[in-house]
Design a protein around this motif. Sequence first.
Motif, PDB file in Angstrom:
ATOM      1  N   ARG A   1      10.094   1.710  -9.263  1.00 42.40           N
ATOM      2  CA  ARG A   1      11.300   0.981  -8.845  1.00 42.40           C
ATOM      3  C   ARG A   1      11.082   0.252  -7.525  1.00 42.40           C
ATOM      4  O   ARG A   1      11.566  -0.868  -7.330  1.00 42.40           O
ATOM      5  N   VAL A   2      10.353   0.889  -6.627  1.00 40.69           N
ATOM      6  CA  VAL A   2      10.039   0.234  -5.355  1.00 40.69           C
ATOM      7  C   VAL A   2       9.166  -0.981  -5.596  1.00 40.69           C
ATOM      8  O   VAL A   2       9.394  -2.061  -5.034  1.00 40.69           O
ATOM      9  N   PHE A   3       8.151  -0.813  -6.446  1.00 42.31           N
ATOM     10  CA  PHE A   3       7.267  -1.944  -6.695  1.00 42.31           C
ATOM     11  C   PHE A   3       8.007  -3.069  -7.418  1.00 42.31           C
ATOM     12  O   PHE A   3       7.786  -4.256  -7.129  1.00 42.31           O
ATOM     13  N   ASN A   4       8.882  -2.720  -8.329  1.00 45.51           N
ATOM     14  CA  ASN A   4       9.698  -3.747  -8.993  1.00 45.51           C
ATOM     15  C   ASN A   4      10.547  -4.495  -7.979  1.00 45.51           C
ATOM     16  O   ASN A   4      10.758  -5.708  -8.101  1.00 45.51           O
ATOM     17  N   ALA A   5      11.047  -3.787  -6.966  1.00 48.63           N
ATOM     18  CA  ALA A   5      11.853  -4.441  -5.926  1.00 48.63           C
ATOM     19  C   ALA A   5      11.008  -5.431  -5.129  1.00 48.63           C
ATOM     20  O   ALA A   5      11.499  -6.499  -4.733  1.00 48.63           O
ATOM     21  N   VAL A   6       9.734  -5.092  -4.901  1.00 55.05           N
ATOM     22  CA  VAL A   6       8.847  -6.039  -4.206  1.00 55.05           C
ATOM     23  C   VAL A   6       8.656  -7.296  -5.049  1.00 55.05           C
ATOM     24  O   VAL A   6       8.689  -8.423  -4.528  1.00 55.05           O
ATOM     25  N   ILE A   7       8.471  -7.115  -6.345  1.00 51.35           N
ATOM     26  CA  ILE A   7       8.362  -8.278  -7.230  1.00 51.35           C
ATOM     27  C   ILE A   7       9.633  -9.117  -7.162  1.00 51.35           C
ATOM     28  O   ILE A   7       9.584 -10.354  -7.101  1.00 51.35           O
ATOM     29  N   ASP A   8      10.784  -8.461  -7.142  1.00 54.96           N
ATOM     30  CA  ASP A   8      12.049  -9.193  -7.046  1.00 54.96           C
ATOM     31  C   ASP A   8      12.140  -9.989  -5.744  1.00 54.96           C
ATOM     32  O   ASP A   8      12.639 -11.118  -5.724  1.00 54.96           O
ATOM     33  N   VAL A   9      11.647  -9.405  -4.650  1.00 55.95           N
ATOM     34  CA  VAL A   9      11.631 -10.118  -3.366  1.00 55.95           C
ATOM     35  C   VAL A   9      10.743 -11.357  -3.468  1.00 55.95           C
ATOM     36  O   VAL A   9      11.100 -12.446  -2.997  1.00 55.95           O
ATOM     37  N   ALA A  10       9.578 -11.197  -4.080  1.00 59.84           N
ATOM     38  CA  ALA A  10       8.676 -12.335  -4.241  1.00 59.84           C
ATOM     39  C   ALA A  10       9.323 -13.436  -5.078  1.00 59.84           C
ATOM     40  O   ALA A  10       9.242 -14.632  -4.745  1.00 59.84           O
ATOM     41  N   LEU A  11       9.975 -13.050  -6.154  1.00 57.67           N
ATOM     42  CA  LEU A  11      10.635 -14.040  -7.010  1.00 57.67           C
ATOM     43  C   LEU A  11      11.769 -14.742  -6.272  1.00 57.67           C
ATOM     44  O   LEU A  11      11.939 -15.965  -6.388  1.00 57.67           O
ATOM     45  N   ALA A  12      12.535 -13.988  -5.480  1.00 52.53           N
ATOM     46  CA  ALA A  12      13.617 -14.592  -4.705  1.00 52.53           C
ATOM     47  C   ALA A  12      13.065 -15.553  -3.660  1.00 52.53           C
ATOM     48  O   ALA A  12      13.649 -16.614  -3.403  1.00 52.53           O
ATOM     49  N   THR A  13      11.943 -15.192  -3.048  1.00 52.00           N
ATOM     50  CA  THR A  13      11.303 -16.072  -2.064  1.00 52.00           C
ATOM     51  C   THR A  13      10.842 -17.366  -2.718  1.00 52.00           C
ATOM     52  O   THR A  13      11.007 -18.457  -2.157  1.00 52.00           O
ATOM     53  N   MET A  14      10.279 -17.246  -3.911  1.00 56.61           N
ATOM     54  CA  MET A  14       9.856 -18.442  -4.642  1.00 56.61           C
ATOM     55  C   MET A  14      11.046 -19.323  -4.994  1.00 56.61           C
ATOM     56  O   MET A  14      10.988 -20.541  -4.868  1.00 56.61           O
ATOM     57  N   ASP A  15      12.153 -18.701  -5.418  1.00 64.65           N
ATOM     58  CA  ASP A  15      13.353 -19.461  -5.738  1.00 64.65           C
ATOM     59  C   ASP A  15      13.891 -20.203  -4.512  1.00 64.65           C
ATOM     60  O   ASP A  15      14.300 -21.371  -4.598  1.00 64.65           O
TER      61      ASP A  15
ATOM     62  N   VAL B   1       4.541   1.910   1.422  1.00 66.88           N
ATOM     63  CA  VAL B   1       5.521   2.733   0.720  1.00 66.88           C
ATOM     64  C   VAL B   1       5.308   4.196   1.117  1.00 66.88           C
ATOM     65  O   VAL B   1       4.227   4.751   0.873  1.00 66.88           O
ATOM     66  N   PRO B   2       6.294   4.835   1.729  1.00 67.95           N
ATOM     67  CA  PRO B   2       6.124   6.225   2.177  1.00 67.95           C
ATOM     68  C   PRO B   2       5.858   7.190   1.022  1.00 67.95           C
ATOM     69  O   PRO B   2       6.280   6.960  -0.114  1.00 67.95           O
ATOM     70  N   ARG B   3       5.130   8.270   1.346  1.00 70.82           N
ATOM     71  CA  ARG B   3       4.892   9.385   0.420  1.00 70.82           C
ATOM     72  C   ARG B   3       4.312   8.912  -0.919  1.00 70.82           C
ATOM     73  O   ARG B   3       4.654   9.413  -1.979  1.00 70.82           O
TER      74      ARG B   3
ATOM     75  N   VAL C   1       0.439   3.085  -6.365  1.00 71.76           N
ATOM     76  CA  VAL C   1       1.797   2.742  -5.930  1.00 71.76           C
ATOM     77  C   VAL C   1       2.630   2.131  -7.052  1.00 71.76           C
ATOM     78  O   VAL C   1       3.838   2.363  -7.132  1.00 71.76           O
ATOM     79  N   THR C   2       2.021   1.353  -7.937  1.00 73.35           N
ATOM     80  CA  THR C   2       2.787   0.694  -8.999  1.00 73.35           C
ATOM     81  C   THR C   2       3.369   1.686  -9.982  1.00 73.35           C
ATOM     82  O   THR C   2       4.461   1.486 -10.508  1.00 73.35           O
ATOM     83  N   ALA C   3       2.620   2.776 -10.249  1.00 69.46           N
ATOM     84  CA  ALA C   3       3.061   3.776 -11.219  1.00 69.46           C
ATOM     85  C   ALA C   3       3.806   4.930 -10.567  1.00 69.46           C
ATOM     86  O   ALA C   3       4.701   5.520 -11.182  1.00 69.46           O
ATOM     87  N   MET C   4       3.463   5.240  -9.320  1.00 67.11           N
ATOM     88  CA  MET C   4       4.093   6.369  -8.641  1.00 67.11           C
ATOM     89  C   MET C   4       5.491   6.016  -8.146  1.00 67.11           C
ATOM     90  O   MET C   4       6.387   6.860  -8.142  1.00 67.11           O
ATOM     91  N   ARG C   5       5.691   4.754  -7.760  1.00 69.42           N
ATOM     92  CA  ARG C   5       6.994   4.283  -7.290  1.00 69.42           C
ATOM     93  C   ARG C   5       7.350   2.979  -8.000  1.00 69.42           C
ATOM     94  O   ARG C   5       7.440   1.920  -7.385  1.00 69.42           O
TER      95      ARG C   5
ATOM     96  N   ASN D   1       0.829  -1.203   0.000  1.00 67.22           N
ATOM     97  CA  ASN D   1       0.000   0.000   0.000  1.00 67.22           C
ATOM     98  C   ASN D   1       0.861   1.250   0.000  1.00 67.22           C
ATOM     99  O   ASN D   1       1.961   1.255   0.579  1.00 67.22           O
ATOM    100  N   GLY D   2       0.360   2.314  -0.618  1.00 65.44           N
ATOM    101  CA  GLY D   2       0.982   3.606  -0.462  1.00 65.44           C
ATOM    102  C   GLY D   2       0.592   4.212   0.878  1.00 65.44           C
ATOM    103  O   GLY D   2      -0.486   3.931   1.412  1.00 65.44           O
ATOM    104  N   GLN D   3       1.437   5.034   1.430  1.00 68.18           N
ATOM    105  CA  GLN D   3       1.178   5.652   2.732  1.00 68.18           C
ATOM    106  C   GLN D   3      -0.155   6.406   2.748  1.00 68.18           C
ATOM    107  O   GLN D   3      -0.870   6.401   3.760  1.00 68.18           O
ATOM    108  N   PHE D   4      -0.514   7.041   1.637  1.00 65.53           N
ATOM    109  CA  PHE D   4      -1.720   7.857   1.592  1.00 65.53           C
ATOM    110  C   PHE D   4      -2.857   7.180   0.824  1.00 65.53           C
ATOM    111  O   PHE D   4      -3.778   7.848   0.350  1.00 65.53           O
TER     112      PHE D   4
END
Length: 247
Positions: A223-237, A210-212, A217-221, A185-188
């Motif tokens: 790179r942050v959202f892409n990092a969350v996807i990367d975390v999910a993929l790493a967890t699956m691996d 995600v602050p501010r 959230v997917t379009a406003m941040r 979620n976005g902070q606001f």
Amino acid sequence: MATTVVMVHGIRTSATMWRAQVEHLRGRGIDAVAVDLPGHGARMGEPFTLEGAFGTIDRAVRDAAERGRVLLVGHSMGGLVSLEYVGGADRPPVDAFIAASCTAIPRGVALQTYRTLARGFDRLPRRGAPIAEWVLDRTLPVETRADFGAGGYAYDAQDTALRSLSVLDLLAALRRIAVPTWFVNGQFDQLRISEKLFTSLVPAAELIVVPRTSHLVTAMRPRVFNAVIDVALATMDAASPPAPSGS
């Protein structure tokens, strides 16, 4: 084992909202599929129905599952419908799940208020598009600004889609979700209202705020959202059994 990321857009927008995520994943050599729900994007001429939305998600997920693991990602309305899908009585072949900007129960006064506001915007010149464009121009970065509305806006499907969400049994669905899950979620974000409840009902869930950041959230941040996807993929691996040794 190969993984495919299946992405489901929010209300009014379309598959194009995921372009930053698709580009990021393909740059990593990971398959990415962004669907258009009925009444949205390339399917703007079709009526929106929940049955059609579930069918769209299911076809994309089962096609991806034939090639390997599936990470399902949904935003806003797409996240709510995906929650019901992942938590269905018949468990679909989804290995991990990211639900963005969708931790609220779409019923009662809150839903009716949202529908009333949406109808009010529809009565404005150009259905309120100048106001929406002004807000998006000032909140979304240049890299995603054009993507968010590139598939057009599904004004005609909006009220039908909102009304249909009231029949979702999200609390029951949440209790049945048994895969690694991230609520983002976005902070606001106005739909943060039940984020702690949602997270508590899914044993393997984490909450990321995600602050501010707003509802988008997917379009406003991106790179942050892409990092969350990367975390999910790493967890699956990490959860997958190691490949057999060639020796």
